[in-house]
Each structure stands twice: as structure tokens, then as C-alpha cells.
Motif scaffolding. Structure first.
Motif, mmCIF file in Angstrom:
data_model
loop_
_atom_site.group_PDB
_atom_site.id
_atom_site.type_symbol
_atom_site.label_atom_id
_atom_site.label_comp_id
_atom_site.label_asym_id
_atom_site.label_seq_id
_atom_site.Cartn_x
_atom_site.Cartn_y
_atom_site.Cartn_z
ATOM 1 N N MET A 216 0.839 -1.175 0.000
ATOM 2 C CA MET A 216 0.000 0.000 0.000
ATOM 3 C C MET A 216 0.891 1.249 0.000
ATOM 4 S SD MET A 216 -2.937 1.353 2.724
ATOM 5 C CE MET A 216 -2.806 -0.102 3.644
ATOM 6 N N ARG A 217 0.533 2.199 -0.839
ATOM 7 C CA ARG A 217 1.276 3.462 -0.913
ATOM 8 C C ARG A 217 1.008 4.294 0.338
ATOM 9 N NH1 ARG A 217 0.672 8.926 -2.478
ATOM 10 N NH2 ARG A 217 2.382 9.704 -3.747
ATOM 11 N N ARG A 218 2.088 4.767 0.930
ATOM 12 C CA ARG A 218 1.962 5.665 2.073
ATOM 13 C C ARG A 218 1.989 7.097 1.558
ATOM 14 N NH1 ARG A 218 5.311 1.829 5.340
ATOM 15 N NH2 ARG A 218 3.834 1.061 6.869
ATOM 16 N N VAL A 219 0.978 7.856 1.908
ATOM 17 C CA VAL A 219 0.902 9.251 1.488
ATOM 18 C C VAL A 219 2.056 10.007 2.130
ATOM 19 C CG1 VAL A 219 -0.486 11.346 1.588
ATOM 20 C CG2 VAL A 219 -1.593 9.140 1.226
ATOM 21 N N PRO A 220 2.867 10.695 1.321
ATOM 22 C CA PRO A 220 3.974 11.446 1.910
ATOM 23 C C PRO A 220 3.487 12.679 2.668
ATOM 24 C CG PRO A 220 3.904 11.783 -0.462
ATOM 25 C CD PRO A 220 2.855 10.763 -0.142
ATOM 26 N N VAL A 221 4.267 13.064 3.654
ATOM 27 C CA VAL A 221 3.995 14.265 4.433
ATOM 28 C C VAL A 221 5.065 15.284 4.073
ATOM 29 C CG1 VAL A 221 3.934 15.250 6.762
ATOM 30 C CG2 VAL A 221 2.889 13.007 6.324
ATOM 31 N N TYR A 222 4.637 16.423 3.589
ATOM 32 C CA TYR A 222 5.531 17.541 3.318
ATOM 33 C C TYR A 222 5.403 18.484 4.505
ATOM 34 C CZ TYR A 222 6.233 16.058 -1.489
ATOM 35 O OH TYR A 222 6.602 15.352 -2.613
ATOM 36 N N TYR A 223 6.529 18.848 5.090
ATOM 37 C CA TYR A 223 6.485 19.652 6.306
ATOM 38 C C TYR A 223 7.447 20.823 6.235
ATOM 39 C CZ TYR A 223 10.980 17.733 7.781
ATOM 40 O OH TYR A 223 12.311 17.409 7.855
ATOM 41 N N TYR A 224 7.149 21.821 7.056
ATOM 42 C CA TYR A 224 8.077 22.931 7.239
ATOM 43 C C TYR A 224 8.361 23.047 8.726
ATOM 44 C CZ TYR A 224 10.327 27.355 7.584
ATOM 45 O OH TYR A 224 11.252 28.317 7.878
ATOM 46 N N SER A 225 9.617 23.263 9.057
ATOM 47 C CA SER A 225 10.009 23.459 10.448
ATOM 48 C C SER A 225 10.966 24.635 10.522
ATOM 49 C CB SER A 225 10.686 22.198 10.992
ATOM 50 O OG SER A 225 10.900 22.316 12.382
ATOM 51 N N SER A 226 10.735 25.495 11.482
ATOM 52 C CA SER A 226 11.644 26.623 11.687
ATOM 53 C C SER A 226 12.921 26.126 12.366
ATOM 54 C CB SER A 226 10.967 27.688 12.556
ATOM 55 O OG SER A 226 10.796 27.181 13.870
#
Length: 144
Positions: A1-11
């Protein structure tokens, strides 16, 4: 099953990054750092989830969504494929707690999938991973 990627921003505080790394470590979920110019300039090729902090701390005129996230969302392809938002915030922000995630969800018509404070707890990571696994399942189901 494909895992939906998480795009994140962190300071520079790395609070959001710690949570994203926790997701990757917990279940091998792909995470992409929007602080990286190449990632910011890319276009996604399928469903993805945004993990964003909120920075509004009491000034109604302050922008809540980090500039790197705004740049990534300039792409119509990226906006179209976003399936949900995860928010990181600080309860000290009062009514502005989770402002970026909630405002973006409202504007985009996508749901807020999960919210946590600061870098979250180990329990938050497990619960968010469960929510994302449900999203994975819905997107890979027939008709999903």
C-alpha cells in the motif's frame, strides 16, 4: 500500500521536524522537508499531506502560514493533490492556536487531519500515524 507522503516545514526550533521524523521512524512514512529549496520547487505526483506550524501570536495582521509552505502551494498541481493538513501550534497563541492549519483547510476545502502542540508527544505520533494509515487505506481502496 502506498503511504501518502507528508511535506512539512520546520523553523530553526525543529519542533515540527521532530514530529515528522517521528512519523517516518514509526511506520516508514515518507516525509519531505519544505526548507529544502529542491523540495519546495518540486511538484507532487499524487496525494500528499501538509504538516505546518502556525506562527501567529496575537497580531491579527501577522501571516500564519510559513513562506516556504506558501511557495510550495503556488503550484496548482501541489494544491490539487493535497488531501489534508496536520497542524503544529503553541497553546500560548490563544485563539491563534493552529491558525495556519485551520485557515488553509478552510480555504482549500481539505480537512485538518490532526493537531498537536509544539513537537507533540510519542502518543501524538502514534495517533497521527493511525490517522494517516486510514488515509492511505481510503486512497488505495477501489474508487478512492
Amino acid at each position: 500500500m502506498r503511504r501518502v507522503p507528508v511535506y512539512y516545514y520546520s523553523s530553526v526550533s525543529n519542533l515540527t521536524r521532530r514530529f515528522a521524523v517521528g512519523l517516518a521512524t514509526h511506520d516508514g512514512r515518507p516525509v519531505r522537508d519544505l526548507a529544502d529549496a529542491a523540495v519546495r520547487a518540486s511538484e507532487v505526483d499524487g496525494p500528499w499531506v501538509l504538516l505546518t506550524p502556525s506562527y501567529k501570536a496575537g497580531n491579527a495582521e501577522e501571516v500564519t502560514l510559513p513562506a516556504a509552505v506558501r511557495r510550495f502551494l503556488r503550484s496548482a498541481t501541489n494544491r490539487r493533490h493535497m488531501v489534508g493538513v496536520i497542524g503544529s501550534g503553541n497553546r500560548n497563541f490563544g485563539v491563534y492556536y493552529q491558525a495556519a492549519a485551520r485557515e488553509l483547510a478552510q480555504i482549500s476545502g481539505r480537512p485538518v487531519l490532526f493537531e498537536f502542540e509544539l513537537s507533540g508527544t510519542p502518543e501524538d505520533v502514534v495517533e497521527c500515524a493511525r490517522v494517516l494509515a486510514d488515509v492511505d487505506g481510503l486512497l488505495t481502496a477501489p474508487g478512492g
